[in-house]
Structures are given as C-alpha cells and as structure tokens.
Write an enzyme that holds these catalytic residues in place. Structure first.
Site, PDB file in Angstrom:
ATOM      1  N   LYS A  20       0.812  -1.159  -0.060  1.00  0.00           N
ATOM      2  CA  LYS A  20      -0.118  -0.026  -0.028  1.00  0.00           C
ATOM      3  C   LYS A  20       0.847   1.227   0.022  1.00  0.00           C
ATOM      4  O   LYS A  20       2.088   1.263   0.111  1.00  0.00           O
ATOM      5  CB  LYS A  20      -0.998   0.012   1.232  1.00  0.00           C
ATOM      6  N   PHE A  66     -15.728   3.077   6.733  1.00  0.00           N
ATOM      7  CA  PHE A  66     -14.685   3.421   6.629  1.00  0.00           C
ATOM      8  C   PHE A  66     -14.275   3.339   5.008  1.00  0.00           C
ATOM      9  O   PHE A  66     -13.227   3.449   4.764  1.00  0.00           O
ATOM     10  CB  PHE A  66     -13.593   2.358   7.292  1.00  0.00           C
ATOM     11  N   ARG A 114       2.033  -7.144   8.894  1.00  0.00           N
ATOM     12  CA  ARG A 114       1.143  -6.064   9.360  1.00  0.00           C
ATOM     13  C   ARG A 114       1.442  -5.544  10.484  1.00  0.00           C
ATOM     14  O   ARG A 114       1.275  -4.225  10.765  1.00  0.00           O
ATOM     15  CB  ARG A 114      -0.347  -6.381   9.152  1.00  0.00           C
ATOM     16  N   ASN A 124      -3.049  -0.599   7.099  1.00  0.00           N
ATOM     17  CA  ASN A 124      -2.186  -1.812   7.512  1.00  0.00           C
ATOM     18  C   ASN A 124      -1.188  -2.630   6.626  1.00  0.00           C
ATOM     19  O   ASN A 124      -1.053  -3.671   6.575  1.00  0.00           O
ATOM     20  CB  ASN A 124      -3.578  -3.065   7.589  1.00  0.00           C
ATOM     21  N   HIS A 127      -1.932  -6.069   1.478  1.00  0.00           N
ATOM     22  CA  HIS A 127      -3.219  -6.658   1.145  1.00  0.00           C
ATOM     23  C   HIS A 127      -3.272  -7.976   0.628  1.00  0.00           C
ATOM     24  O   HIS A 127      -2.215  -8.350  -0.142  1.00  0.00           O
ATOM     25  CB  HIS A 127      -4.085  -5.825  -0.240  1.00  0.00           C
TER      26      HIS A 127
END
Length: 242
Positions: A20, A66, A114, A124, A127
């Site tokens: 990410k 969220f 994570r 986090n 993915h």
C-alpha cells in the site's frame, strides 16, 4: 495395447498482494521476505490508482463507514500490486500478513507483516486476497491479460458468461439494431470498447517499472485481451480468455 494417458496438469495457486502507498519505499525488503517464504512473483506492477478505480476494487466494502477513508488512502500515492504463486498461496500469504488490524497484529502476531509495517486498522500496509474467488476477481482486475487457472468450463463457464458478458452484449446488439450502421461488426466492436462497464481507469505512476505483463487495456469480464478493433463474433472466447 498400451493406453496413452494425458499428462498430469499441475495447478499452482495464485493470490494478489498489494504493497500500500505508505510503505512503497519498503518494497525491496518486502519482496525479499516474499521470495524467502517460497513464493514466486509471477507479475508485478507499480500503479497510482484513481479513487474511482479503488472504489471498484473494494466494491464489496461499499456502504461501510470506513469506505471513503479506504479509497482515499489507497489512491493517496503509488502502490505495488503482485501476483504471488506457491502451494496454498492464498492461506499462506494471509498467515504472513497477520490480522487485518495492525494494532491487533502487534499484540497477537508481532512477527507478522502487518505488525511490522502497518500503523492501524486502516493503514495496515499490505493486502491479500481472502479466498479463491476473491483472488480470481482481484487478479483479473489488476492484470486483465493474465490467465487465472483453472479456466471455467461447463456450467461455470455458462454462469460466467451470463454474469459478465451477456448483459452488456445484449445492450450493444439492441443498440446495433436501432442504429443499423454500414459496418455492423466494426460498430459493435467500437461500442463494446466504449461501454465496457468494468474497464478500470489506471493512472500509471511515472518512472521505472518492473512489469512483466502487457499494459492494461480493460477490466473484468468483457474485454480482457480485446484488441483495438476486433470481430464481435469471438466475444465469447474473450470472456473466458483469462
């Protein structure tokens, strides 16, 4: 008389991994962990996704509190997507990742990725596909030209066509009958390109990119491997091409 047996087909499970935006600078370090854990990196791309593309990718989360923060976070900068392959790739990658909430991971699985790289429940770090169906959808979303085994046959193929191909094709054929163009094949091919409901809008991040696949032209379902001008008569084969 000896019976000739077909050669055994070896199926290696694949999953989608995403590094990410906030930890892209740790890519080399994370890739080293991935390779040492027995995975093969089948393909890799570095992308900067639009909020709309992120919304399509996380469509199953739509409506949750969220969701706006998630799409804003995932579109905040470049990220790296990879297809990972190995025996039981999906479950093993999930095990390496740890709990989805990085705060929980730091308490219960301190050696997980994570826990090491994540910040909180939203940020986090990484993915991983949740199950086979999710892996299949997500790989096709990010890498439309890739063949995801096993290729559907029989009833599974019919269900796939009914879900992803037939609705848009019927709209195109209906409009074709209304317009009555001089060259119906070219007209329908152009219409399908313009009206593919799953065509992702990818914004490639400038700079060097180690990508092993062809540039993405289209998204899930309708036009994977779809040339710029194609004969619509082979549409059914496109629908099952990856």
């Amino acid at each position: 008389m000896e019976l000739s047996m077909p050669p055994p087909q070896i199926y290696v499970e694949k999953t989608l991994a995403i590094i990410k935006p906030d930890i892209v600078d740790k890519e080399e370090e994370i890739q080293d962990i991935i390779l040492r854990s027995g995975f093969t990196i089948v393909q890799r791309r570095k992308l900067h996704l639009s909020p709309e593309h992120c919304s399509n990718f996380y469509v199953e989360q739509y409506g949750k509190m969220f969701f706006p923060n998630l799409t804003a976070y995932m579109s905040s900068g470049p990220l790296v997507v990879m297809i990972l392959a190995r025996y039981n790739a999906i479950s093993y990658w999930k095990e390496l990742l740890g709990p989805s909430n990085s705060l929980v991971a730091k308490e219960t699985h301190p050696d997980s990725l994570r826990a090491i790289y994540g910040t909180d429940e939203l940020r986090n770090a990484l993915h991983g596909s949740n199950d086979f169906a999710a892996a299949e959808r997500e790989i096709r979303f990010m890498f439309p030209a890739v063949i995801v085994e096993p290729i559907p046959v029989g009833q599974a193929a019919k269900d796939y066509l009914n879900l992803y191909v037939t609705p848009t094709l019927l709209k195109g054929l209906t409009e074709l009958c209304k317009q009555k163009p001089a060259d119906p094949f070219i007209w329908l091919a152009d219409w399908l390109l313009k009206n593919n409901p799953n065509k992702p809008k990818l914004c490639h991040h400038p700079g060097p990119e180690r990508s092993y696949g062809a540039p993405c032209q289209a998204g899930l379902g309708l036009t994977r491997g779809f040339p710029a001008r194609a004969n619509p008569a082979v549409l059914l084969s496109w629908g099952l091409s990856s």
